[in-house]
Scaffold this motif. Structure first.
Motif, PDB file in Angstrom:
ATOM      1  N   ALA A 104       0.801  -1.216   0.000  1.00  0.00           N
ATOM      2  CA  ALA A 104       0.000   0.000   0.000  1.00  0.00           C
ATOM      3  C   ALA A 104       0.839   1.275   0.000  1.00  0.00           C
ATOM      4  O   ALA A 104       0.464   2.276  -0.604  1.00  0.00           O
ATOM      5  CB  ALA A 104      -0.933  -0.007   1.214  1.00  0.00           C
ATOM      6  N   THR A 125      -7.299  -2.795   6.174  1.00  0.00           N
ATOM      7  CA  THR A 125      -7.024  -1.373   5.977  1.00  0.00           C
ATOM      8  C   THR A 125      -5.949  -1.174   4.908  1.00  0.00           C
ATOM      9  O   THR A 125      -6.037  -0.256   4.075  1.00  0.00           O
ATOM     10  CB  THR A 125      -6.574  -0.731   7.293  1.00  0.00           C
ATOM     11  OG1 THR A 125      -5.526  -1.526   7.880  1.00  0.00           O
ATOM     12  CG2 THR A 125      -7.731  -0.632   8.271  1.00  0.00           C
ATOM     13  N   ARG A 126      -4.935  -2.043   4.890  1.00  0.00           N
ATOM     14  CA  ARG A 126      -3.868  -1.914   3.900  1.00  0.00           C
ATOM     15  C   ARG A 126      -4.296  -2.461   2.539  1.00  0.00           C
ATOM     16  O   ARG A 126      -3.900  -1.919   1.492  1.00  0.00           O
ATOM     17  CB  ARG A 126      -2.600  -2.615   4.383  1.00  0.00           C
ATOM     18  CG  ARG A 126      -1.965  -1.911   5.589  1.00  0.00           C
ATOM     19  CD  ARG A 126      -0.648  -2.518   5.979  1.00  0.00           C
ATOM     20  NE  ARG A 126       0.351  -2.459   4.926  1.00  0.00           N
ATOM     21  CZ  ARG A 126       1.060  -1.368   4.625  1.00  0.00           C
ATOM     22  NH1 ARG A 126       0.879  -0.236   5.308  1.00  0.00           N
ATOM     23  NH2 ARG A 126       1.960  -1.402   3.672  1.00  0.00           N
ATOM     24  N   ALA A 156      -6.241   0.324   1.108  1.00  0.00           N
ATOM     25  CA  ALA A 156      -5.381   1.456   0.746  1.00  0.00           C
ATOM     26  C   ALA A 156      -4.654   1.189  -0.569  1.00  0.00           C
ATOM     27  O   ALA A 156      -4.500   2.100  -1.397  1.00  0.00           O
ATOM     28  CB  ALA A 156      -4.383   1.721   1.864  1.00  0.00           C
ATOM     29  N   ARG A 163      -7.151   1.590  -3.464  1.00  0.00           N
ATOM     30  CA  ARG A 163      -7.470   2.998  -3.726  1.00  0.00           C
ATOM     31  C   ARG A 163      -6.322   3.711  -4.432  1.00  0.00           C
ATOM     32  O   ARG A 163      -6.531   4.444  -5.411  1.00  0.00           O
ATOM     33  CB  ARG A 163      -7.806   3.705  -2.410  1.00  0.00           C
ATOM     34  CG  ARG A 163      -9.119   3.271  -1.791  1.00  0.00           C
ATOM     35  CD  ARG A 163      -9.541   4.183  -0.656  1.00  0.00           C
ATOM     36  NE  ARG A 163     -10.854   3.815  -0.148  1.00  0.00           N
ATOM     37  CZ  ARG A 163     -11.073   3.089   0.934  1.00  0.00           C
ATOM     38  NH1 ARG A 163     -10.032   2.668   1.669  1.00  0.00           N
ATOM     39  NH2 ARG A 163     -12.294   2.787   1.322  1.00  0.00           N
ATOM     40  N   SER A 164      -5.101   3.492  -3.965  1.00  0.00           N
ATOM     41  CA  SER A 164      -3.958   4.152  -4.599  1.00  0.00           C
ATOM     42  C   SER A 164      -3.785   3.676  -6.039  1.00  0.00           C
ATOM     43  O   SER A 164      -3.484   4.474  -6.942  1.00  0.00           O
ATOM     44  CB  SER A 164      -2.683   3.867  -3.799  1.00  0.00           C
ATOM     45  OG  SER A 164      -2.743   4.483  -2.535  1.00  0.00           O
TER      46      SER A 164
END
Length: 394
Positions: free
Chosen positions: A276, A321-322, A325, A328-329
């Motif tokens: 991430a 969560t990672r 992330a 999304r990135s």
């Protein structure tokens, strides 16, 4: 005469070392005998189906569709059945349906299935229950999971079992397609060339890998001048390459040159798996390198492998969560560069496992930690990861 009746084994490639690092077979003669038997077996998939998947992937590359690719980290021989295949296919179809509904574009369902029986490993040995040194488990196509010297001894005869079970899975999937309507395409890492090369077939003037519809090259074996790239470059299947954080623009340019010399959309996919925190640093240069080389690959996000960590009790896990992330990135970088985010590649299972966790400080639950290698998403977590992609990509 049917098309498959004219399929023949491809000319045997130059022999690779019998004790290749991805397997470590103890007997070269046994490998030779198994290879001969694999060459005589019927193809597992048809060339026409592989070319149809290339056409569908070309639509993804052009921005008109998405894909969801997923399945077990390592398939287990003992779990292969019509029932387990039905459940795995149903999960992929559900996620593909979510993608379609959420983005308004068609979605392909591609399984890590019917061949994902081998795993690359970072170390050749590990400690056994009594502190003894044992060969590492490399997947059921190579050795057994039980922590004993006998089980962990690589056995090339397991390649024949892998073929037989993959054949069963393809038969189950064909029946599922007729009833469910959405096809689940098969894919796996083409790690064991002692399996892949004997299963190469020729139809007319085209060579293809008959072990699965889509074959990919892993991060550890993606050297542009390496044996895996050379092997897949000769095949007509759609192919993919996993790209980790050390991948350079020069690597991408050379992979394009070797694997996609005609720059044909749908032929080549790049699967980013860098973690991430590194997407913004790594991905832009790789995307520009592919564009500068004249390629139009399918860009896929693997938010799993770059985010693996050890929990306090020593087990591998991944934090959602990672995972979120990285997705999304990935999508935001591609959007910023004017490129289409093709989809996501997840390790997942229809079982309610507790191998991945919500966030920092959480511990994977021991009671339902069932993976043979890396931690997988359970159904709720897989839906969440798909929803994150939809939120960013629509």
């Amino acid at each position: 005469m049917s098309a498959l009746s004219t399929v023949r084994s491809a000319p045997a490639p130059a022999p690779a070392p019998a004790a290749a690092p991805e397997a470590g077979w103890p007997s070269p003669q046994a490998v030779t005998e198994v290879s001969a038997r694999l060459r005589a077996l019927p193809p597992l998939v048809a060339l026409g189906d592989c070319l149809e998947l290339r056409r569908r992937l070309a639509e993804v590359a052009a921005g008109g569709a998405h894909l969801i690719q997923g399945g077990d980290c390592a398939e287990l021989f003992a779990e292969v059945s019509a029932h387990t295949t039905r459940r795995k296919a149903a999960q992929l179809r559900e996620l593909a349906g979510l993608l379609e509904d959420g983005t308004g574009r068609p979605a392909l369902a591609v399984g890590r299935i019917a061949g994902q029986f081998a795993k690359p490993r970072s170390q050749p040995v590990e400690s056994g229950p009594l502190g003894e040194s044992l060969p590492v488990y490399r997947g059921d196509a190579v050795n057994g999971f039980a922590p004993t010297a006998e089980a962990r001894t690589p056995d090339p005869g397991r390649l024949l079992t892998a073929y037989e079970l993959a054949s069963d899975i393809h038969r189950y999937l064909a029946a599922e397609t007729e009833s469910a309507g959405r096809r689940v395409w098969t894919s796996h890492e083409a790690l064991l060339l002692d399996y892949e090369l004997p299963l190469a077939r020729t139809l007319g003037d085209q060579h293809y890998g008959s072990s699965g519809h889509l074959l990919w090259i892993g991060e550890r074996t993606r050297q542009p001048d390496g044996r895996h790239v050379r092997a897949l470059a000769a095949l007509a299947n759609p192919v993919a390459v996993k790209l980790g954080p050390a991948t350079t623009a020069a690597d991408v340019a050379e992979l394009v040159a070797r694997l996609d010399p005609e720059r044909a959309p749908g032929r080549l996919s790049f699967v980013l798996r860098c973690g991430a925190d590194l997407v913004e640093q790594v991905l832009p240069g790789l995307v520009r390198a592919a564009a500068d080389a004249g390629a139009r690959p399918v860009w896929i996000c693997d938010p799993m492998h770059g985010n693996t960590e050890r929990s306090a009790d020593g087990r591998k896990t991944r934090r959602m969560t990672r995972v979120a992330a990285e997705i999304r990135s990935f999508v935001r970088v591609l959007r910023r560069l004017g490129e289409h985010p093709g989809g996501v590649h997840l390790e997942l299972t229809p079982d309610d496992v507790t191998e991945c966790v919500a966030g920092p400080g959480d511990t994977p639950g021991a009671a339902r930690y069932w993976t043979a290698c890396d931690p997988r998403l359970n159904p709720a977590q897989a839906r969440f990861a798909t929803a994150v992609f939809i939120e960013e990509a629509r």
